[in-house]
Each structure stands twice: as C-alpha cells, then as structure tokens.
Scaffold this motif. Sequence first.
Motif, PDB file in Angstrom:
ATOM      1  N   VAL A 191      38.082  41.139  43.688  1.00  0.00           N
ATOM      2  CA  VAL A 191      39.143  42.110  43.967  1.00  0.00           C
ATOM      3  C   VAL A 191      38.596  43.517  43.738  1.00  0.00           C
ATOM      4  O   VAL A 191      37.994  43.800  42.696  1.00  0.00           O
ATOM      5  N   HIS A 192      38.819  44.383  44.693  1.00  0.00           N
ATOM      6  CA  HIS A 192      38.350  45.763  44.612  1.00  0.00           C
ATOM      7  C   HIS A 192      39.381  46.625  43.882  1.00  0.00           C
ATOM      8  O   HIS A 192      40.530  46.724  44.302  1.00  0.00           O
ATOM      9  N   ALA A 193      38.956  47.256  42.780  1.00  0.00           N
ATOM     10  CA  ALA A 193      39.822  48.163  42.017  1.00  0.00           C
ATOM     11  C   ALA A 193      39.701  49.565  42.607  1.00  0.00           C
ATOM     12  O   ALA A 193      38.855  50.357  42.200  1.00  0.00           O
ATOM     13  N   THR A 194      40.549  49.879  43.554  1.00  0.00           N
ATOM     14  CA  THR A 194      40.438  51.175  44.235  1.00  0.00           C
ATOM     15  C   THR A 194      40.774  52.342  43.310  1.00  0.00           C
ATOM     16  O   THR A 194      40.320  53.459  43.527  1.00  0.00           O
ATOM     17  N   PHE A 195      41.570  52.087  42.260  1.00  0.00           N
ATOM     18  CA  PHE A 195      42.021  53.164  41.387  1.00  0.00           C
ATOM     19  C   PHE A 195      40.888  53.807  40.587  1.00  0.00           C
ATOM     20  O   PHE A 195      41.046  54.898  40.064  1.00  0.00           O
ATOM     21  N   GLY A 196      39.739  53.145  40.498  1.00  0.00           N
ATOM     22  CA  GLY A 196      38.601  53.746  39.803  1.00  0.00           C
ATOM     23  C   GLY A 196      37.382  53.896  40.687  1.00  0.00           C
ATOM     24  O   GLY A 196      36.298  54.209  40.207  1.00  0.00           O
ATOM     25  N   SER A 197      37.562  53.677  41.988  1.00  0.00           N
ATOM     26  CA  SER A 197      36.422  53.546  42.890  1.00  0.00           C
ATOM     27  C   SER A 197      36.253  54.748  43.804  1.00  0.00           C
ATOM     28  O   SER A 197      37.225  55.407  44.175  1.00  0.00           O
ATOM     29  N   VAL A 198      35.006  54.991  44.180  1.00  0.00           N
ATOM     30  CA  VAL A 198      34.708  55.964  45.227  1.00  0.00           C
ATOM     31  C   VAL A 198      34.299  55.249  46.511  1.00  0.00           C
ATOM     32  O   VAL A 198      34.005  55.889  47.524  1.00  0.00           O
ATOM     33  N   ASP A 199      34.269  53.914  46.488  1.00  0.00           N
ATOM     34  CA  ASP A 199      33.928  53.123  47.671  1.00  0.00           C
ATOM     35  C   ASP A 199      35.112  53.093  48.644  1.00  0.00           C
ATOM     36  O   ASP A 199      36.273  53.211  48.237  1.00  0.00           O
ATOM     37  N   LYS A 200      34.798  52.889  49.909  1.00  0.00           N
ATOM     38  CA  LYS A 200      35.844  52.668  50.900  1.00  0.00           C
ATOM     39  C   LYS A 200      36.611  51.393  50.541  1.00  0.00           C
ATOM     40  O   LYS A 200      36.025  50.416  50.090  1.00  0.00           O
ATOM     41  N   ARG A 201      37.902  51.414  50.743  1.00  0.00           N
ATOM     42  CA  ARG A 201      38.768  50.292  50.367  1.00  0.00           C
ATOM     43  C   ARG A 201      38.290  48.992  50.998  1.00  0.00           C
ATOM     44  O   ARG A 201      38.013  48.918  52.197  1.00  0.00           O
ATOM     45  N   ASP A 202      38.196  47.940  50.186  1.00  0.00           N
ATOM     46  CA  ASP A 202      37.800  46.635  50.681  1.00  0.00           C
ATOM     47  C   ASP A 202      38.891  46.073  51.595  1.00  0.00           C
ATOM     48  O   ASP A 202      40.085  46.180  51.288  1.00  0.00           O
ATOM     49  N   ASN A 203      38.474  45.485  52.720  1.00  0.00           N
ATOM     50  CA  ASN A 203      39.460  45.022  53.696  1.00  0.00           C
ATOM     51  C   ASN A 203      39.877  43.568  53.509  1.00  0.00           C
ATOM     52  O   ASN A 203      40.641  43.039  54.314  1.00  0.00           O
ATOM     53  N   ILE A 204      39.390  42.926  52.443  1.00  0.00           N
ATOM     54  CA  ILE A 204      39.796  41.538  52.166  1.00  0.00           C
ATOM     55  C   ILE A 204      40.800  41.488  51.026  1.00  0.00           C
ATOM     56  O   ILE A 204      41.868  40.894  51.146  1.00  0.00           O
ATOM     57  N   CYS A 205      40.470  42.118  49.911  1.00  0.00           N
ATOM     58  CA  CYS A 205      41.388  42.099  48.763  1.00  0.00           C
ATOM     59  C   CYS A 205      41.139  43.319  47.893  1.00  0.00           C
ATOM     60  O   CYS A 205      40.054  43.471  47.328  1.00  0.00           O
ATOM     61  N   ALA A 206      42.142  44.176  47.785  1.00  0.00           N
ATOM     62  CA  ALA A 206      42.031  45.398  46.991  1.00  0.00           C
ATOM     63  C   ALA A 206      43.375  45.694  46.345  1.00  0.00           C
ATOM     64  O   ALA A 206      44.426  45.353  46.889  1.00  0.00           O
ATOM     65  N   VAL A 207      43.327  46.336  45.168  1.00  0.00           N
ATOM     66  CA  VAL A 207      44.553  46.734  44.476  1.00  0.00           C
ATOM     67  C   VAL A 207      44.436  48.196  44.077  1.00  0.00           C
ATOM     68  O   VAL A 207      43.340  48.709  43.846  1.00  0.00           O
ATOM     69  N   ASP A 208      45.584  48.859  43.973  1.00  0.00           N
ATOM     70  CA  ASP A 208      45.609  50.290  43.697  1.00  0.00           C
ATOM     71  C   ASP A 208      45.995  50.632  42.264  1.00  0.00           C
ATOM     72  O   ASP A 208      46.086  51.812  41.920  1.00  0.00           O
ATOM     73  N   SER A 209      46.221  49.615  41.441  1.00  0.00           N
ATOM     74  CA  SER A 209      46.591  49.869  40.044  1.00  0.00           C
ATOM     75  C   SER A 209      46.438  48.583  39.244  1.00  0.00           C
ATOM     76  O   SER A 209      46.453  47.484  39.809  1.00  0.00           O
ATOM     77  N   PRO A 210      46.313  48.692  37.917  1.00  0.00           N
ATOM     78  CA  PRO A 210      46.313  47.485  37.086  1.00  0.00           C
ATOM     79  C   PRO A 210      47.583  46.658  37.249  1.00  0.00           C
ATOM     80  O   PRO A 210      47.528  45.426  37.240  1.00  0.00           O
ATOM     81  N   ALA A 211      48.718  47.320  37.423  1.00  0.00           N
ATOM     82  CA  ALA A 211      49.978  46.589  37.609  1.00  0.00           C
ATOM     83  C   ALA A 211      49.947  45.766  38.896  1.00  0.00           C
ATOM     84  O   ALA A 211      50.438  44.629  38.936  1.00  0.00           O
ATOM     85  N   GLU A 212      49.349  46.330  39.934  1.00  0.00           N
ATOM     86  CA  GLU A 212      49.252  45.598  41.196  1.00  0.00           C
ATOM     87  C   GLU A 212      48.301  44.405  41.057  1.00  0.00           C
ATOM     88  O   GLU A 212      48.534  43.342  41.636  1.00  0.00           O
ATOM     89  N   PHE A 213      47.240  44.582  40.271  1.00  0.00           N
ATOM     90  CA  PHE A 213      46.338  43.453  40.035  1.00  0.00           C
ATOM     91  C   PHE A 213      47.046  42.348  39.271  1.00  0.00           C
ATOM     92  O   PHE A 213      46.906  41.165  39.589  1.00  0.00           O
ATOM     93  N   LEU A 214      47.829  42.710  38.258  1.00  0.00           N
ATOM     94  CA  LEU A 214      48.567  41.709  37.490  1.00  0.00           C
ATOM     95  C   LEU A 214      49.520  40.939  38.398  1.00  0.00           C
ATOM     96  O   LEU A 214      49.621  39.704  38.299  1.00  0.00           O
ATOM     97  N   ALA A 215      50.191  41.629  39.307  1.00  0.00           N
ATOM     98  CA  ALA A 215      51.083  40.958  40.251  1.00  0.00           C
ATOM     99  C   ALA A 215      50.303  40.004  41.160  1.00  0.00           C
ATOM    100  O   ALA A 215      50.766  38.904  41.473  1.00  0.00           O
ATOM    101  N   LEU A 216      49.110  40.413  41.560  1.00  0.00           N
ATOM    102  CA  LEU A 216      48.268  39.552  42.396  1.00  0.00           C
ATOM    103  C   LEU A 216      47.848  38.298  41.645  1.00  0.00           C
ATOM    104  O   LEU A 216      47.865  37.191  42.183  1.00  0.00           O
ATOM    105  N   VAL A 217      47.472  38.453  40.384  1.00  0.00           N
ATOM    106  CA  VAL A 217      47.089  37.302  39.556  1.00  0.00           C
ATOM    107  C   VAL A 217      48.239  36.310  39.464  1.00  0.00           C
ATOM    108  O   VAL A 217      48.050  35.101  39.578  1.00  0.00           O
ATOM    109  N   LYS A 218      49.426  36.816  39.268  1.00  0.00           N
ATOM    110  CA  LYS A 218      50.595  35.946  39.133  1.00  0.00           C
ATOM    111  C   LYS A 218      50.882  35.170  40.406  1.00  0.00           C
ATOM    112  O   LYS A 218      51.441  34.067  40.358  1.00  0.00           O
ATOM    113  N   LYS A 219      50.505  35.738  41.538  1.00  0.00           N
ATOM    114  CA  LYS A 219      50.759  35.072  42.824  1.00  0.00           C
ATOM    115  C   LYS A 219      49.628  34.128  43.229  1.00  0.00           C
ATOM    116  O   LYS A 219      49.778  33.376  44.183  1.00  0.00           O
ATOM    117  N   SER A 220      48.502  34.190  42.526  1.00  0.00           N
ATOM    118  CA  SER A 220      47.331  33.403  42.931  1.00  0.00           C
ATOM    119  C   SER A 220      47.523  31.918  42.639  1.00  0.00           C
ATOM    120  O   SER A 220      48.270  31.559  41.738  1.00  0.00           O
TER     121      SER A 220
END
Length: 220
Positions: A191-220
């Motif tokens: 999972v690409h952590a865009t909130f700390g990244s200077v890379d172009k957003r990953d087009n497979i799986c990316a999150v914009d915040s820790p809260a969004e990552f937590l929500a993704l984990v819960k759905k996995s």
Amino acid sequence: MTVIPVNSEAPFPRAVIFDMDNTLHDLRRARMCAADALMAYCGIFGDLHFYSLNKNPPSLIEDAVSLYLADGVEGEFQECTWLYHTLELACISPFEGVEEMLSELKSAGVRLAVISNADRPDMEKRMAALGYAHYFELIVTPETFGVKKPDPLVYQKTLEALDVLPEETMMIGDKKNRDVRPPRELGIKGVHATFGSVDKRDNICAVDSPAEFLALVKKS
C-alpha cells in the motif's frame, strides 16, 4: 509476479509491516525545520545546499555543513552538526491518526512490524521520540538481517520472524520502489502512503491518511 489488488478477497491480515520515516512520522518536515533553524543560527537565509537532505540516499547534514563552511560561512563543524541533529529529533512528529491506527490494530491482535533502511541508532532515537516501540513485535533495520529494502530477503525474513504468510500480510510505505512494489512481488499486499510521499500516486493501492489505511485493513 503476484500483485494483490485493493479489492482482494484475502482474509483480515494477520500482520502489518510499516516503513518508518515519512510513513509513521514526517521526517521530511523535521529535516527542513531543523535546516531552517540551523541556517538562521548561522545567519543564512535560503535553501542552497540543503537539497542534499532529501537525496536518496541522503547526503545528510555533514555534507551540507561542509559545503556551507567551504563557501565561507562562519561556524564550527561539530557544533553545527550537533545542533542540526538535536533540532531534527526535536521536530519529529507523527502524522495525524498514526497512534490511533497502531493502537486499534494492536488491540485487534494484528502483528505489527517496522522495516526501516535507517541505521539502528537513528531508528531507535526516532522511535523513542515518537514513543511507539511498544506497538511493534519486530523492528528491522539493515543490521537485523544484513540486508535492506528493496532486497526481497528483508521481507522474507520479516515474514518468517512474524510466523505469517505473504497473503496474510500488508505493507505500507511512502516509497513505491522499496515499500510497495517489492513486497507485492512476494504476495504481500503493498500500500502506497501518499501522505508522506513525493512519488506519483500508485495506481493499484494507495491511501491518503493513516485513518484511510486503517479502514482499508478492516475491509481486507
């Protein structure tokens, strides 16, 4: 190559592996705040040589200070480097929602680990400043297994130490070329952590915040 998409039917992850710098905390901001303060202390205003702080691998403060002194800036090398490192550590702060995310994952029984390319002493100082060490079962630095990201061995050894399978594991980090794509090649959900990244957003799986990552984990 195995790539696990965001809508995978994989079970709730047994383990989550985190990158450290610019994923759990904003190292880039801490470096620039410390650099600005040091330049003001030396009577310099502007960016100049501190571009080297964000190179990969970074040249770090020793190179930047040497360049300033070579340009005729008045200062003492040891004092300047000590001041910078002290300020950088003081400026370490987590991204919003990180501790809540770690606490909830830990309480849910998810096994947590960190893989960092930082040297062990630097990692330990930053982790102590954040106060997050108790959340993690395993903290991996290049000294741990003798390799570092993106070498596949560091992920394999971490999985073995956690006693989990790749398909039971998620990895999140800010650098796609070492935190996201290499784990995917092993079957880990990267999972690409865009909130700390200077890379172009990953087009497979990316999150914009820790809260969004937590929500993704819960759905996995």
